[in-house]
Design a protein around this motif. Structure first.
Motif, PDB file in Angstrom:
ATOM      1  N   ARG A 236       0.813  -1.209   0.000  1.00 49.21           N
ATOM      2  CA  ARG A 236       0.000   0.000   0.000  1.00 49.21           C
ATOM      3  C   ARG A 236       0.848   1.261   0.000  1.00 49.21           C
ATOM      4  NH1 ARG A 236      -2.540  -0.759  -2.518  1.00 49.21           N
ATOM      5  NH2 ARG A 236      -4.222   0.675  -2.099  1.00 49.21           N
ATOM      6  N   VAL A 237       1.481   1.541  -1.134  1.00 51.83           N
ATOM      7  CA  VAL A 237       2.284   2.752  -1.284  1.00 51.83           C
ATOM      8  C   VAL A 237       1.906   3.436  -2.598  1.00 51.83           C
ATOM      9  CG1 VAL A 237       4.580   3.778  -1.279  1.00 51.83           C
ATOM     10  CG2 VAL A 237       4.205   1.589  -0.126  1.00 51.83           C
ATOM     11  N   GLY A 238       1.490   4.681  -2.500  1.00 46.59           N
ATOM     12  CA  GLY A 238       1.218   5.490  -3.670  1.00 46.59           C
ATOM     13  C   GLY A 238       1.721   6.897  -3.442  1.00 46.59           C
ATOM     14  N   TYR A 239       1.663   7.716  -4.472  1.00 46.53           N
ATOM     15  CA  TYR A 239       2.069   9.107  -4.291  1.00 46.53           C
ATOM     16  C   TYR A 239       1.302   9.992  -5.255  1.00 46.53           C
ATOM     17  CZ  TYR A 239       5.291   8.229  -8.273  1.00 46.53           C
ATOM     18  OH  TYR A 239       5.838   7.893  -9.492  1.00 46.53           O
ATOM     19  N   ALA A 240       1.190  11.247  -4.872  1.00 48.83           N
ATOM     20  CA  ALA A 240       0.522  12.247  -5.707  1.00 48.83           C
ATOM     21  C   ALA A 240       1.484  13.377  -5.984  1.00 48.83           C
ATOM     22  CB  ALA A 240      -0.736  12.772  -5.019  1.00 48.83           C
ATOM     23  N   VAL A 241       1.354  13.950  -7.164  1.00 47.79           N
ATOM     24  CA  VAL A 241       2.192  15.068  -7.600  1.00 47.79           C
ATOM     25  C   VAL A 241       1.272  16.221  -7.986  1.00 47.79           C
ATOM     26  CG1 VAL A 241       3.855  15.874  -9.309  1.00 47.79           C
ATOM     27  CG2 VAL A 241       4.020  13.543  -8.406  1.00 47.79           C
TER      28      VAL A 241
END
Length: 382
Positions: A236-241
């Motif tokens: 469960r790892v995501g990122y937003a830019v």
């Protein structure tokens, strides 16, 4: 029978008004219900090719430190992403997968009575968050199995939308738009509207799918994940830019200790292992070709895919595709399908190992024969 949930004095009026729904029924629940394990797990678009061995080692090495909370700033991972993409770390926020990030985005921007636009049949968890915060979801149909930027923008103008959601590449159809089409969509957004650009599968897409990052544009926020190409769905790892003002606002609502120390270590090592990512891309390409051939061998049509799954057109309606899905499930093959017409004429099969492909090749003709034999009765039940 009394609905105790609806009448609970502890729920807000909004929560009490919502249905108790689960966007996706997990394969584990199906295995418990069926009393047997699936032979091939090809329904959730996980990467059966697994994470980088270096990521596995990093997580194992970090396990003994699991008594400590993860860094609430995800400092090392954010700075590694900064170096990878050539953008400042202040324009990046890390969260518990894209699902967790979508929750924060919606919480920051949508309140009771606000309007949001998405495609009918697109990723349902986004809608789940919108209704959970009191927003109203408006949908537009796909065009030729693609999400339609022009229709999405037109609907956003019509309803005064706060958010527009699009995934590129798309789930559940696997299609994609080129970068120029997405840039034009961003330029045409109505005043005050934010584009949520979900790029979960972008590492598996053709070159030219993703526009260059423009961290100065406040009209778009882009989400990416380690769940697909990097094989870390369970971590469960995501990122937003996005623009720094929006990214910094996450600190107002996000779960600051939502990222485990083990997950952070795994994602950091996965990001550094470019060789493994190249290996996975090749495996996905091989599996997409195998699924396309299996479909063709059975007189079906595979849609071109820019993802780690293939949507296979079963040639009839949603009832027929559901019969196909049921037949595959009965034979131990976990797959899913779109849930809105006309996309629901397809089944969606994740890429897998050669052994997985052999199981699909054996089960699909049997499921097709079974569904075809039942087709008249199925049609009468529509």
């Amino acid at each position: 029978m009394t609905d105790k949930t609806t009448h609970s004095p502890h729920l807000t009026p909004l929560a009490a008004s919502l249905p108790a729904t689960v966007p996706f029924i997990g394969p584990e629940a199906q295995e418990r219900a069926n009393g047997t394990a699936f032979k091939a797990r090809l329904g959730a678009n996980e990467s059966v090719f697994g994470p980088s061995p270096k990521a596995v080692q990093a997580m194992a090495d970090t396990a003994a430190d699991a008594w400590m909370y993860g860094d609430p700033e995800s400092h090392d991972l954010r700075h590694a992403l900064s170096a990878t993409h050539g953008i400042p770390a202040e324009n990046i926020v890390v969260g518990a997968g894209i699902d967790g990030l979508l929750d924060s985005i919606v919480r920051l921007t949508v309140t009771q009575g606000d309007h949001v636009v998405t495609s009918a049949g697109a990723y349902p968890t986004f809608n789940y968050h919108v209704t959970g915060y009191g927003g109203t979801v408006h949908t537009v149909p796909y065009t030729a199995d693609h999400e339609d930027p022009e229709r999405l923008i037109a609907k956003a103008r019509q309803v005064g939308a706060k958010l527009v959601y699009i995934s590129n590449p798309d789930n559940p159809m696997g299609t994609c738009h080129d970068a120029q089409t997405i840039l034009l969509m961003i330029q045409n957004l109505p005043e005050g509207c934010l584009l949520v650009l979900d790029e979960a599968y972008v590492e598996l897409a053709p070159d030219g799918t993703a526009p260059a990052f423009n961290i100065h544009d406040p009209k778009v926020i882009r989400t990416r994940t380690f769940s697909k190409a990097y094989g870390l769905a369970g971590a469960r790892v995501g990122y937003a830019v996005g623009h720094v003002d929006l990214i910094s606002a996450f600190n107002r609502v996000r779960n600051h200790f939502g990222m485990s120390r083990v997950s952070q270590a795994g994602a950091l090592a996965a990001l550094a292992d470019a060789e493994w990512l190249t290996h996975v891309r090749r495996q996905v390409q091989t599996s997409r070709a195998a699924l396309t051939q299996i479909a063709e061998d059975n007189g079906l049509t595979a849609l071109p895919s820019a993802t780690n799954f293939v949507a296979i057109d079963c040639g009839q309606d949603g009832a027929f595709a559901r019969a196909m899905l049921t037949g595959l499930t009965a034979r131990g093959i976990f797959v899913r399908m779109p849930f809105v017409s006309p996309q629901d004429r397809c089944i969606r099969i994740s890429c897998g190992s050669p052994q997985d492909m052999a199981l699909v090749a054996a089960a699909l003709p049997e499921a097709l024969t079974e569904a075809s034999a039942a087709a008249p009765a199925t049609s009468r039940n529509l």
